[in-house]
Design an enzyme around this catalytic site. Structure first.
Site, PDB file in Angstrom:
ATOM      1  CB  CYS A   1     -14.656  -9.893  17.984  1.00  0.00           C
ATOM      2  SG  CYS A   1     -15.529  -8.953  19.260  1.00  0.00           S
TER       3      CYS A   1
ATOM      4  CB  CYS B   1      -0.907   0.009   1.228  1.00  0.00           C
ATOM      5  SG  CYS B   1      -1.920   1.500   1.361  1.00  0.00           S
TER       6      CYS B   1
ATOM      7  CB  CYS C   1      -8.608   1.174   0.387  1.00  0.00           C
ATOM      8  SG  CYS C   1      -8.415   0.213   1.911  1.00  0.00           S
TER       9      CYS C   1
ATOM     10  CD  GLN D   1     -19.337 -10.377  10.757  1.00  0.00           C
ATOM     11  OE1 GLN D   1     -18.411  -9.596  10.568  1.00  0.00           O
ATOM     12  NE2 GLN D   1     -19.482 -11.035  11.887  1.00  0.00           N
TER      13      GLN D   1
ATOM     14  CB  CYS E   1      -3.352  -2.272   7.220  1.00  0.00           C
ATOM     15  SG  CYS E   1      -4.675  -2.597   6.039  1.00  0.00           S
TER      16      CYS E   1
ATOM     17  CG  ASP F   1     -21.151 -13.529  17.477  1.00  0.00           C
ATOM     18  OD1 ASP F   1     -20.000 -13.200  17.767  1.00  0.00           O
ATOM     19  OD2 ASP F   1     -21.645 -13.365  16.343  1.00  0.00           O
TER      20      ASP F   1
ATOM     21  CD  GLU G   1     -28.548  -7.685  19.624  1.00  0.00           C
ATOM     22  OE1 GLU G   1     -28.246  -6.625  20.217  1.00  0.00           O
ATOM     23  OE2 GLU G   1     -27.736  -8.602  19.401  1.00  0.00           O
TER      24      GLU G   1
ATOM     25  CE1 TYR H   1     -24.291 -10.053  24.670  1.00  0.00           C
ATOM     26  CE2 TYR H   1     -23.684 -12.362  24.784  1.00  0.00           C
ATOM     27  CZ  TYR H   1     -23.808 -11.135  25.383  1.00  0.00           C
ATOM     28  OH  TYR H   1     -23.443 -10.975  26.697  1.00  0.00           O
TER      29      TYR H   1
ATOM     30  CB  CYS I   1      -3.736   4.770   5.857  1.00  0.00           C
ATOM     31  SG  CYS I   1      -5.391   4.116   6.121  1.00  0.00           S
TER      32      CYS I   1
END
Length: 602
Positions: free
Chosen positions: A556, A143, A307, A431, A152, A529, A481, A460, A149
């Protein structure tokens, strides 16, 4: 489907960093790469329109704290250190005479010369000056604006190295935070597992008739290199970790041959151009509108034309909107004054159907030359199926406002994950990496061990993505939820797929699930989740009271995963296996799926 806020299953919470280009932490890079050429205006730093220098730079030098005495290094001192690891932010970890230094841009296994920039009692931060000995995993980031930026953090690390590090990050958290025993596999077993992954990847490439012979050979060579590098990296790290844990008393000799099996990270065959959504802040410069991403820790816009983790069509749409908006004299929003019209450009791309949605986030309802602007966008971008406007008049860094209206086309676009179809509105959660989402959900279904007779609860559940995946293999699925709009989307998606064996309810899982139990609903499997903060303690208590045969934990955040697994293990569950999944290549983020089984101890 209404145009109110769709939060999702907490993955809107999770993906808030990802939606800005996977986080706002930007790693320093190899010094020799700092002069990498840029294309045209790409990488140009833009202050908010009308902002003075004082609005960007601090007005005065902050008062420096008194130096800490007795440290082996001092501020501004240069020293050479070995990098022995990498933390969860992607910073290299080294030691100078036993004192820990964090170095952005340094990789494990490297020897580097650094300048100490900040010191605290137990650790400090240093700037990378020179790489004395480079890691085999160091690569040149492709990149052109990687140094600027914040999107990443680890493009300068080979993809095989990224996958190995992400697995090790999960292992370290399970052992350090959860005090859990992780199975140690020998080199032969680990290499065999990676070889199986390689052969599977080869077969997938060979099945793609559109791939040319040259590209095919290149991919197969990359896979072969990945096999060797990943196996070597994994075994070296596991071995050193085992020794350290024995010394710390966390593991004994018997534990090293059993425990939780952590599989190699499930990565992508093509870890570029994977994002289906772009959210681009807009600013002004000489010549018209600019847009890109914010520089690390600021609201300075880094203008960009491309990008490498965005789908190419997203880049094309953003570029055209900037060009057309500049032609019609559309003004950019100014954070300082609260004036100007265009705040953000949001683009959504459905990978399976090819449909696209454009959302113009504006500081007011009136758009000058609206019909001409919309006509020009439609002419320039024929594959756009929906053009919407979101109105946000608040002086806030939150992207969306409360009002969304359709300017042209439909209010939704459609896409698939596996065999399940989803309607995606301007503000609904979806997602951002659909390829890996199917991998993640497939592993979730596998760990649930469904035969078609089970009752499953999805805590969730968000807009019902996992629930609908599970409903294809279970007798009955219940999703809960706390966000009402997400449940509205979940019910709509169930109707869209004609799935009648799934029920959704609004509320906190820890309140709704006990009520279901009182109604005679007994779960064979519970899937959780949660957002990054992990499960609510009351939900964990509820799971332990219900004692489902299996629990599948989609995470996550490795640290909260480890914390919650410890609670469940202490309550009578055994964590059998954990699979890391790389949802966001070239960033420090990693998802994991864990399978737990009830040990039958009341």
């Amino acid at each position: 489907m209404s145009n109110t806020n769709r939060s999702g299953r907490g993955k809107n919470r999770r993906n808030s960093a990802a939606s800005q280009g996977q986080g706002n932490a930007s790693a320093s890079r190899q010094p020799s790469q700092s002069s990498r050429p840029s294309t045209r205006q790409q990488g140009k730093e833009v202050r908010p329109q009308g902002a003075s220098l004082s609005a960007v730079r601090p007005k005065g030098r902050a008062r420096e704290s008194a130096p800490i005495e007795g440290l082996p290094v001092s501020k501004n001192e240069e020293t050479v250190i070995d990098i022995i690891g990498m933390n969860h932010d992607g910073e290299g970890v080294g030691r100078a005479n036993g004192y820990t230094l964090f170095v952005q841009g340094a990789l494990p296994g490297e020897t580097v010369r650094v300048r100490v920039m900040k010191t605290k009692k137990q650790y400090g931060y240093a700037k990378l000056l020179e790489i004395v000995k480079a890691s085999p995993d160091r690569v040149s980031a492709p990149c052109p604006i990687y140094d600027q930026c914040g999107g990443c953090q680890i493009q300068h690390m080979s993809y095989a190295g990224q996958l190995a590090w992400k697995r090790q990050l999960v292992v370290d958290n399970l052992q350090r935070i959860g005090k859990l025993n992780v199975m140690v596999e020998d080199a032969e077993t680990l290499a065999s597992n990676v070889q199986d992954d390689k052969e599977g990847a080869e077969q997938r490439v060979q099945d793609d008739a559109s791939v040319g012979e040259e590209k095919l050979a290149e991919r197969l060579e990359q896979n072969a290199n990945k096999t060797t590098e990943l196996a070597t990296s994994e075994v070296q790290m596991i071995g050193s970790n085992r020794i350290r844990l024995r010394l710390e008393g966390v593991m004994n000799e018997e534990d090293t041959e059993q425990g939780i099996r952590v599989l190699p990270t499930m990565g992508m065959d093509e870890p570029w151009r994977y994002r289906n959504k772009a959210q681009v802040p807009i600013g002004a410069a000489e010549g018209g509108l600019v847009g890109g991403f914010y520089a690390k820790g600021s609201h300075r816009i880094i203008d960009m034309e491309s990008c490498l983790i965005q789908h190419e069509h997203n880049d094309e749409v953003v570029a055209k909107v900037k060009e057309i908006g500049s032609h019609f004299g559309i003004s950019a929003y100014n954070e300082e004054t609260g004036r100007g019209l265009l705040r953000h450009v949001v683009v959504k791309k459905a990978f399976r159907t090819g449909e696209m949605m454009l959302v113009l986030v504006t500081n007011g309802r009136d758009i000058p030359y609206k019909d001409e602007w919309i006509g020009s966008i439609r002419e320039a971008i024929p594959h756009v199926a929906s053009i919407c406007q979101n109105v946000n008049k608040k002086q806030t860094n939150v992207i969306f406002g409360d009002e969304t209206r359709v300017l042209w086309g439909r209010d939704v676009i459609y896409d698939y994950i596996g065999d399940v179809q989803f309607a995606i509105s301007a503000r609904s959660f979806y997602q951002v990496n659909p390829v890996q989402t199917e991998v993640l959900y497939g592993k979730t279904v596998e760990y649930a061990g469904l035969s078609g007779k089970e009752t499953v609860i999805d805590a969730y559940c968000g807009i019902g993505t996992i629930s609908l995946f599970l409903a294809q293999h279970a007798d009955q699925v219940y999703g809960v939820e706390i966000v009402p709009e997400a449940i509205e989307d979940a019910r709509s998606n169930a109707l869209l797929n004609e799935m009648r064996n799934v029920k959704f309810e609004v509320g906190a899982s820890e309140d709704v699930i006990p009520r279901w139990k009182e109604q005679g609903i007994e779960a064979d499997v519970i899937v959780v989740d949660p957002p990054r903060k992990g499960c609510d303690p009351r939900l964990l208590d509820t799971i332990l009271e219900m004692k489902p045969e299996r629990v599948v934990y989609v995470s996550c955040n490795p640290s909260t995963l480890a914390r919650d697994l410890r609670v469940l293990e202490d309550g009578g569950y055994r964590t059998v296996e954990v699979t890391p999944v790389d949802m966001f290549p070239h960033t420090v983020h990693v998802e994991s799926v864990a399978m737990l089984k009830w040990k039958g101890q009341d």
